[in-house]
Design an enzyme around this catalytic site. Sequence first.
Site, PDB file in Angstrom:
ATOM      1  CE  LYS A 261      -3.309  -0.861  -0.276  1.00  0.00           C
ATOM      2  NZ  LYS A 261      -3.479  -1.587  -2.404  1.00  0.00           N
TER       3      LYS A 261
ATOM      4  CG  HIS B  81       4.806  -6.026  -0.887  1.00  0.00           C
ATOM      5  ND1 HIS B  81       4.765  -4.874  -1.730  1.00  0.00           N
ATOM      6  CD2 HIS B  81       3.478  -6.629  -1.926  1.00  0.00           C
ATOM      7  CE1 HIS B  81       4.485  -4.651  -1.985  1.00  0.00           C
ATOM      8  NE2 HIS B  81       2.963  -5.723  -2.056  1.00  0.00           N
TER       9      HIS B  81
ATOM     10  CB  SER C 178      -3.325   3.151   1.585  1.00  0.00           C
ATOM     11  OG  SER C 178      -3.080   2.963   0.871  1.00  0.00           O
TER      12      SER C 178
HETATM   13  P1  A3P Z   1      -4.818   5.452  -1.546  1.00  0.00           P
HETATM   14  O1  A3P Z   1      -5.527   3.528  -0.955  1.00  0.00           O
HETATM   15  O2  A3P Z   1      -4.209   5.876  -0.474  1.00  0.00           O
HETATM   16  O3  A3P Z   1      -5.315   5.879  -2.381  1.00  0.00           O
HETATM   17  P2  A3P Z   1      -0.126  -0.111  -3.795  1.00  0.00           P
HETATM   18  O4  A3P Z   1       0.328   0.198  -4.438  1.00  0.00           O
HETATM   19  O5  A3P Z   1       0.862  -0.411  -2.938  1.00  0.00           O
HETATM   20  O6  A3P Z   1      -1.173  -1.072  -3.474  1.00  0.00           O
HETATM   21  O7  A3P Z   1      -0.699   0.916  -3.109  1.00  0.00           O
HETATM   22  C1  A3P Z   1      -1.706   1.912  -3.196  1.00  0.00           C
HETATM   23  C2  A3P Z   1      -2.017   3.522  -2.933  1.00  0.00           C
HETATM   24  O8  A3P Z   1      -1.031   3.697  -4.428  1.00  0.00           O
HETATM   25  C3  A3P Z   1      -3.479   3.423  -2.964  1.00  0.00           C
HETATM   26  O9  A3P Z   1      -3.188   4.801  -1.854  1.00  0.00           O
HETATM   27  C4  A3P Z   1      -3.138   3.944  -4.807  1.00  0.00           C
HETATM   28  O10 A3P Z   1      -4.784   5.089  -4.685  1.00  0.00           O
HETATM   29  C5  A3P Z   1      -1.882   4.738  -4.401  1.00  0.00           C
HETATM   30  N1  A3P Z   1      -1.993   5.367  -6.092  1.00  0.00           N
HETATM   31  C6  A3P Z   1      -1.895   4.137  -7.344  1.00  0.00           C
HETATM   32  N2  A3P Z   1      -1.216   4.632  -8.287  1.00  0.00           N
HETATM   33  C7  A3P Z   1      -1.748   5.931  -8.157  1.00  0.00           C
HETATM   34  C8  A3P Z   1      -1.369   6.955  -8.916  1.00  0.00           C
HETATM   35  N3  A3P Z   1      -0.890   7.145 -10.121  1.00  0.00           N
HETATM   36  N4  A3P Z   1      -0.811   8.069  -8.321  1.00  0.00           N
HETATM   37  C9  A3P Z   1      -1.201   8.487  -7.492  1.00  0.00           C
HETATM   38  N5  A3P Z   1      -1.291   7.204  -5.883  1.00  0.00           N
HETATM   39  C10 A3P Z   1      -0.962   6.465  -6.758  1.00  0.00           C
END
Ligand code: A3P
Length: 286
Positions: free
Chosen positions: A43, A98, A128
Site C-alpha cells: 500500500k 513486498h 490505505s
Molecule cells: P490510497 O489507498 O491512499 O488511495 P499499492 O500499489 O502499493 O497497493 O498502493 C496503493 C496506493 O497507491 C493507493 O493509495 C492508490 O490510490 C495509490 N496510487 C496508485 N496509483 C497511483 C497514482 N497513479 N497516483 C497516485 N496514487 C496512486
Amino acid sequence: MSDFLWFEGIPFPVLDHEKEIIGECHNKFGFRDEDTVILSYPKSGTNWLVETVCLIQTKGNPKWIQSVPIWERSPWIESKRGYLELTNQKGPRLMISHLPIHLFPKSFFSSKAKVICVIKNPRDVLVSGYFFFANKNLIKNPESLATYFDWLCTLNQEAVIYGSWFEHTRAWLSMRARDNFLLVSYEDMIKDTRGTTEKICDFLGKKLELDELDLVLKYSSFQAMKENNMSNYSVLPENIIIKDLILMRKGTTGDWKNHFTVAQAETFDKVFQERMAGFSPSLFPW
Ligand code: A3P
C-alpha cells in the site's frame, strides 16, 4: 479462507502463496544484472511505480500498459504465479516484491539487479491498507480501523501482512547507499512527479525526450490508471476474485488526518520516533 500463511514469523496472504515457493524464492531465485525490482511495504504506491517504469521502458507508448495486466508486466516474485512466470522468463525482467530483507532472494546481494524502493508515510499506509483489506476475505479481517491501527502500530505488529512496517523499512533503508538501490517516496512522487520520474529514468539509464516524459506522466496519472482496466485491479486473474477490491482509492497524501483520532495520532508519533530512532528525518518527507 484462513487468515494468513505464516513463514518464518511473517504473515503472507494465503491466496497464491505457498511456503515452499517463498523458501525456494529466498534460496534459489537467480537475479540477473539486468533485472529491475520494485520493492515496497504493501500500500505504498507499488503499482504506481510499476506503471511508471513500464511507461519509461516504452518511452511513453501506452500500448503495453493498456493491453497486459499489471501483474503480468511485473510479476510478484514471492507469489506462486509470479515466481513460476519469472523463473521461465527470458531477458531483463521487471518484478515487484513486498518481502522483508531477510527473506529476499539471496542472489540479489551479489548482483547488479536494480531495486527501486518506494516508501510512504506509514500513517497513510495504514489507512490505505485498512480500506483495501477490510471485509475482503483476503487476509484476516481487521473489522475496524482501530483494530488495524493496533495491529500496525501498537499491540501486535506481527499480525499485519508482511510484518512490521518499522522493521521492513528500517532493514531496507540500510541498503540505500548502494549504487543499484534507489529510494523514492510516495510523497515526492505526488509533490514532484516529473522530477521523481526523471530520477527513476536516470537510475534505469533511460534517456527520454521531453514529449516522451510527458506521455509517461500522462498515462501514469491517478486518473489514467483508474480508467485503465489493466492497471486498476478491476480484472483480476481467474483464481483471485475479490469483490469490491479498490486499488485506486484516493491517491493523495495525508488522508490519515481524516481518520486518526487525536490519541491515535499521538500514539503513532511516539511509536514512530522510538522505532525509527537514528534515521535522519529527511528520509521521511511527510
Ligand atoms: P490510497 O489507498 O491512499 O488511495 P499499492 O500499489 O502499493 O497497493 O498502493 C496503493 C496506493 O497507491 C493507493 O493509495 C492508490 O490510490 C495509490 N496510487 C496508485 N496509483 C497511483 C497514482 N497513479 N497516483 C497516485 N496514487 C496512486
